[in-house]
Design an enzyme around this catalytic site. Structure first.
Site, short mmCIF file in Angstrom:
data_model
loop_
_atom_site.label_atom_id
_atom_site.label_comp_id
_atom_site.label_asym_id
_atom_site.label_seq_id
_atom_site.Cartn_x
_atom_site.Cartn_y
_atom_site.Cartn_z
N TYR A 141 0.82 -1.21 0.00
CA TYR A 141 0.00 0.00 0.00
C TYR A 141 0.86 1.27 0.00
O TYR A 141 0.43 2.30 -0.48
CB TYR A 141 -0.90 0.04 1.24
CG TYR A 141 -2.26 -0.60 1.07
CD1 TYR A 141 -2.39 -1.89 0.57
CD2 TYR A 141 -3.41 0.09 1.43
CE1 TYR A 141 -3.63 -2.47 0.44
CE2 TYR A 141 -4.66 -0.49 1.29
CZ TYR A 141 -4.77 -1.77 0.80
OH TYR A 141 -6.00 -2.34 0.67
N LYS A 192 3.16 -15.35 1.93
CA LYS A 192 3.33 -16.01 0.64
C LYS A 192 4.82 -16.29 0.51
O LYS A 192 5.49 -15.87 -0.45
CB LYS A 192 2.79 -15.10 -0.48
CG LYS A 192 2.67 -15.76 -1.84
CD LYS A 192 1.59 -16.83 -1.95
CE LYS A 192 1.65 -17.52 -3.30
NZ LYS A 192 0.72 -18.67 -3.41
N ASP A 224 -3.10 -18.06 -0.02
CA ASP A 224 -4.12 -18.72 -0.85
C ASP A 224 -4.82 -19.82 -0.05
O ASP A 224 -6.04 -19.96 -0.08
CB ASP A 224 -3.52 -19.25 -2.16
CG ASP A 224 -2.24 -20.05 -1.99
OD1 ASP A 224 -1.67 -20.05 -0.87
OD2 ASP A 224 -1.79 -20.68 -2.97
N ASP A 248 -6.42 -6.86 4.04
CA ASP A 248 -7.56 -6.19 3.42
C ASP A 248 -8.50 -7.23 2.81
O ASP A 248 -9.71 -7.21 3.02
CB ASP A 248 -7.06 -5.22 2.34
CG ASP A 248 -8.20 -4.50 1.63
OD1 ASP A 248 -9.14 -4.06 2.31
OD2 ASP A 248 -8.14 -4.40 0.39
N ASP A 252 -12.38 -8.89 4.42
CA ASP A 252 -13.68 -8.87 3.73
C ASP A 252 -14.26 -10.28 3.68
O ASP A 252 -15.46 -10.48 3.87
CB ASP A 252 -13.53 -8.36 2.28
CG ASP A 252 -13.75 -6.85 2.17
OD1 ASP A 252 -13.45 -6.14 3.16
OD2 ASP A 252 -14.21 -6.38 1.11
C1 IPM Z 1 -10.42 -1.10 4.19
C2 IPM Z 1 -10.70 -0.44 2.87
C3 IPM Z 1 -9.55 0.51 2.53
C4 IPM Z 1 -8.29 -0.31 2.41
C5 IPM Z 1 -9.77 1.36 1.27
C6 IPM Z 1 -11.04 2.18 1.36
C7 IPM Z 1 -8.59 2.26 0.99
O1 IPM Z 1 -10.90 -1.38 1.89
O2 IPM Z 1 -10.28 -0.38 5.20
O3 IPM Z 1 -10.37 -2.33 4.23
O4 IPM Z 1 -7.98 -0.85 1.35
O5 IPM Z 1 -7.59 -0.45 3.42
MG MG Z 2 -11.00 -3.39 2.61
#
Ligand code: IPM
Ligand code: MG
Length: 360
Positions: A141, A192, A224, A248, A252
Site C-alpha cells: 500500500y 506467501k 491462498d 484487506d 472482507d
Molecule cells: C479497508 C478499505 C480501505 C483499504 C480502502 C477504502 C482504501 O478497503 O479499510 O479495508 O484498502 O484499506
Molecule cells: Mg477493505
C-alpha cells in the site's frame, strides 16, 4: 479529564451510519459520565469537494489532537476519475500513515442470531470468533517506487513495491502475539513465503518472536490456503496476523462469514493505543442516501473505541450487549434479512440499539 473525539463521517453511507453511531456515543457519554467532547471534520470526497484535497490540514491537525477518531467511509464514483494521489482513499490512508496507526484489529464474530444470514452452513460458522490483525501502514500500500510509467517500447507499465522491514514486522507481530495471549493462545501468520522474499522475512521474524511468547502456539499459512481455509473451516482460527493487502482481502472474506460485512468493526491503533475506529465496509455508493445501510459495524466500532482508547469496558460491554438485544428482538437491516423477511432502515436499527441500551 475530558477526552477529544474527532468524528469523520466521510462519503456515501458514511454520514448515515455515523449519525446513528454518534447517538449511541452521546448516550453512553452521558450515562457513564465519560467526559468525551465530540468534534466533526471532513475527509475523503467530502473534503475534496470543500477544500480540493482528501485530507485537509485542519482535519489532520484535529486528528493529531484527538484522543480517538471515529470514521465512516470514504470514496465514491463521483471521485473515481481523479488520479490516485488525490482520490478520497488517500484521506484515509494519509490518516493511517501520518498517525502511525499500524495495528488494525478486525474481529469477525458471528452473532448466533445471524447464523442464517451467513453464506456458509450454520454448523460451519456457529460460534465463530476470529481476530484478524492487519498491518496497516506498510507493505504494498505504501511501498516506493510506485506509479505508471511508459517503457521505451511505448508500452505503459504499472508498478508497486511490496516492502517490509524487520521493525515493522516485529511491531505488528507483538500486537498479534499479545492479542492471542489474551484469547485462545493460537496465532496463525499468513504470508506467501513460497514466492515473495518480503514474506520470507516476515515468517522469520514471527518465528523469532515466538520464542518470547511460549504460551502462544504459532503456525504459518500461505495466503491462498488461508483464503480457502476461511470458507472451509473458519473455526480453526483464533488470531490471524498478516500484511496490509492480504489483511484487506481476508478481512472482507471473514466479514461475510458473520452474515454481512455490515457487522464488522475495526480499530487502528498506534503504539500508545491511540486509535481510529471505523467499520470494515466501504462507502457503498449504490445504497447511499437511501437510509437502508446497516449502522451496526460503526456502532460496534464505537464500542471498540471505548474499550481501547477511552478505557471504559463497561460502556463498551453495554453497547455490544445492546446490539445483541436489538438482533434478538428481530431487527434486521436489508443486508441481514433473510429472503422474504421485512427489514428496517438505518435509523430504526440505530434506535433499536438506543432502546436496548435504555432498557438495560
Ligand atoms: C479497508 C478499505 C480501505 C483499504 C480502502 C477504502 C482504501 O478497503 O479499510 O479495508 O484498502 O484499506
Ligand atoms: Mg477493505
Amino acid at each position: 479529564m475530558s477526552r477529544d473525539i474527532l468524528i469523520l463521517p466521510g462519503d456515501g453511507i458514511g454520514p448515515e451510519i455515523v449519525a446513528e453511531a454518534r447517538k449511541v456515543l452521546e448516550w453512553v457519554n452521558e450515562r457513564y459520565s465519560l467526559d468525551l467532547v465530540l468534534h466533526e471534520g471532513l475527509v475523503g470526497g467530502a473534503a475534496i469537494d470543500a477544500h480540493g484535497v482528501p485530507l485537509p490540514d485542519q482535519t489532520l491537525q484535529a486528528a493529531r489532537k484527538a484522543d480517538a477518531i471515529l470514521l465512516g467511509a470514504v470514496g465514491g464514483p463521483k471521485w473515481d476519475k481523479l488520479e490516485t494521489a488525490i482520490r478520497p482513499e488517500k484521506g484515509l490512508l494519509g490518516l493511517r500513515s501520518q498517525l502511525e496507526l499500524f495495528a488494525n484489529l478486525r474481529p469477525a464474530i458471528l452473532y448466533p442470531q445471524l447464523a442464517a444470514a451467513s453464506s456458509l452452513k450454520p454448523e460451519v460458522v456457529s460460534g465463530l470468533d476470529i481476530l484478524i490483525v492487519r498491518e496497516l501502514t506498510g507493505g504494498i500500500y505504501f511501498g516506493q517506487p510506485r506509479g505508471i510509467r511508459t517503457l521505451d517500447s511505448g508500452i505503459r507499465q504499472g508498478y508497486n513495491t511490496y516492502v517490509y522491514d524487520e521493525n515493522e514486522i516485529e511491531r505488528i507481530g507483538r500486537v498479534a502475539f499479545e492479542a492471542a495471549r489474551k484469547r485462545q493462545g493460537r496465532l496463525c501468520s499468513v504470508d506467501k513465503a513460497n514466492v515473495l522474499e518480503v514474506t520470507v522475512l516476515w515468517r522469520e521474524v514471527m518465528d523469532r518472536l515466538a520464542s518470547e511468547y511460549p504460551d502462544v502456539e504459532l503456525s504459518h499459512m500461505y495466503v491462498d490456503n488461508a483464503a480457502m481455509q476461511l470458507v472451509r473451516a473458519p473455526k480453526q482460527f483464533d488470531v490471524l496476523v498478516t500484511g496490509n493487502m492480504f489483511g484487506d482481502i481476508l478481512s472482507d472474506e471473514a466479514a461475510m462469514l458473520t452474515g454481512s460485512i455490515g457487522m464488522l468493526p475495526s480499530a487502528s491503533l498506534d503504539r500508545n493505543n491511540k486509535g481510529m475506529y471505523e467499520p470494515c465496509h466501504g462507502s457503498a455508493p449504490d445504497i447511499a442516501g437511501q437510509g437502508v445501510a446497516n449502522p451496526l459495524a460503526t456502532i460496534l466500532s464505537v464500542a471498540m473505541m471505548l474499550r481501547y482508547s477511552v478505557g471504559s469496558n463497561e460502556a463498551a460491554d453495554a453497547i455490544e450487549a445492546a446490539v445483541s438485544r436489538a438482533l434478538d428482538a428481530g431487527y434486521r437491516t436489508a443486508d441481514l434479512a433473510e429472503a422474504g423477511v421485512s427489514s428496517v432502515g438505518t435509523r430504526e436499527m440505530g434506535q433499536a440499539v438506543l432502546d436496548a441500551l435504555a432498557e438495560a
